[in-house]
Design an enzyme around this catalytic site. Sequence first.
Site, PDB file in Angstrom:
ATOM      1  N   LYS A  31       0.868  -1.196  -0.032  1.00 36.81           N
ATOM      2  CA  LYS A  31      -0.146  -0.016  -0.085  1.00 36.81           C
ATOM      3  C   LYS A  31       0.815   1.240  -0.095  1.00 36.81           C
ATOM      4  O   LYS A  31       1.988   1.182   0.505  1.00 36.81           O
ATOM      5  CB  LYS A  31      -0.971   0.025   1.389  1.00 36.81           C
ATOM      6  CG  LYS A  31      -2.200   0.895   1.254  1.00 36.81           C
ATOM      7  CD  LYS A  31      -2.881   0.008   0.324  1.00 36.81           C
ATOM      8  CE  LYS A  31      -4.613   0.821   0.343  1.00 36.81           C
ATOM      9  NZ  LYS A  31      -5.619  -0.320  -0.099  1.00 36.81           N
TER      10      LYS A  31
HETATM   11  N1  GLU Z   1      -7.290  -0.167  -3.291  1.00 39.57           N
HETATM   12  C1  GLU Z   1      -8.099  -1.151  -3.524  1.00 39.57           C
HETATM   13  C2  GLU Z   1      -8.158  -2.031  -2.566  1.00 39.57           C
HETATM   14  O1  GLU Z   1      -7.919  -1.668  -1.276  1.00 39.57           O
HETATM   15  C3  GLU Z   1      -7.467  -1.814  -4.761  1.00 39.57           C
HETATM   16  C4  GLU Z   1      -6.237  -2.355  -4.728  1.00 39.57           C
HETATM   17  C5  GLU Z   1      -5.665  -2.759  -6.197  1.00 39.57           C
HETATM   18  O2  GLU Z   1      -6.445  -2.980  -7.091  1.00 39.57           O
HETATM   19  O3  GLU Z   1      -4.557  -3.086  -6.255  1.00 39.57           O
HETATM   20  O4  GLU Z   1      -8.446  -2.975  -2.510  1.00 39.57           O
END
Ligand code: GLU
Length: 455
Positions: free
Chosen positions: A144
């Site tokens: 993240k």
């Molecule tokens: N931000 C989204 C999540 O928390 C998508 C993450 C992604 O597609 O890599 O799942």
Amino acid sequence: MVMSDMGRSTHDLGMDLRHKQPIGPQEHGTRQSGAENVLATARRPLDDARAQLREAVEYLQYDESVYDMLAVARRELSVSIPLRRDDGRVEVLTGHRVQHNLSRGPGKGGLRYSPDVGIDEVRALAIWMTWKCALLDVPFGGAKGGITIDPRSYSHAELERVTRRYTSEVSPFIGPDIDIMAPDIGTDERTMAWMLDTYSVGRGNTVLGIVTGKPVTLGGSLGRAMATSRGVAYIAMLALAQRSIRVERASAAVQGFGKVGRGAARILHDAGVTVVGVSDADGAIFRQSGIDIPKLEEHVDMTGSVVGFSGAEPLPGQHELLTLDVDMLVPAAVEAVLTEENAAQVRAKVVVEGANGPTTSAADRILQEKGCLVVPDILANAGGVVVSYFEWVQANQAYWWTVDEVESRLDARMQFAWNRVWELVESSGISLRSAAMALAVRSVAEAHRVRGLYP
Ligand code: GLU
């Protein structure tokens, strides 16, 4: 699959997964591992993420070293982002990228722009990405990113400069086979296009696999924009059916009307669910006979908020929205909105976590005692990363799927994950969250075991 089978299958790791002595509840409450000591001042989402891991490790009867290994990120990078504002001043922002686990594949996860985001929140969100990918059998680890910024206070040109500088600062740390970003709160497909461009210019060739959730004209996938919402709604229907609540008789409240909540509200509305309450950061609205969601969408497109919509009454605040007398509550905004302060007043029979980490550990216990079915984030909102995976596969092959192919494959994966989790719930009597966590942690621990500890 029963509990003892899950535990037994993981002995004898390179990383030592051998069974430990069972520890009692008291010891559990007081003991602190190295990871916990280092971050004794952790914010709540990280505490919750680690508490969930702790419970899964105990359930699986793994050695303490498994907890120590998975409670901390493999790699973290924090960067300073000098930004030239439109008025010529220079402001220095801070950004992070955390790669929690890389054993099952490259890091994967969104990039969040928020005034509140700090390293501990990014750590928690990266941990949840690891479990989400493992549970859905997506071949990525969890990662993240975050930049501490309120995107609403910056111009388009400033956001572009921030994004490009952040991308170039973290570029040695990311790559289509290393760590792949995607949109999250405060970022969108335009952000991803700037990232792709910055990274590609640095490499000298266009690297479509560096981000997902990018514009379709730039190698994005059909169906990605609605994927998280579609997955949330798909799982919500299964949860309603599980509680024998007929869709056309069901009522729902949706907290958050952004990328996830808005689409979920729309799909639920179209399927016949009566969406009686909706909120966003500015306020909450209610209509007993159901809010006309397409009309509300028009209002939001015009004004930027659900507040002031003529087809509903204003509610005093988020608390009233979260405690509405509805069959289903979909928290689809941020972490820690269901807490020990309000969980006892939640009247929904089903909670479907559209957001990451909306329920604190204490609230989770209260809801479970009340008999509320809580569908955890790592299952309910995994549709986004599933279609991110499809996007990455398509981009790497330069071969594009139709929207029907994307959506039917997404639905099949959501159903598969629901079935896996539900099977364990039924055989063991544990909660959906505990079952989802046990399956995910087991899958990551297995990847460690078969790879061995090296060097
Ligand atoms: N931000 C989204 C999540 O928390 C998508 C993450 C992604 O597609 O890599 O799942």
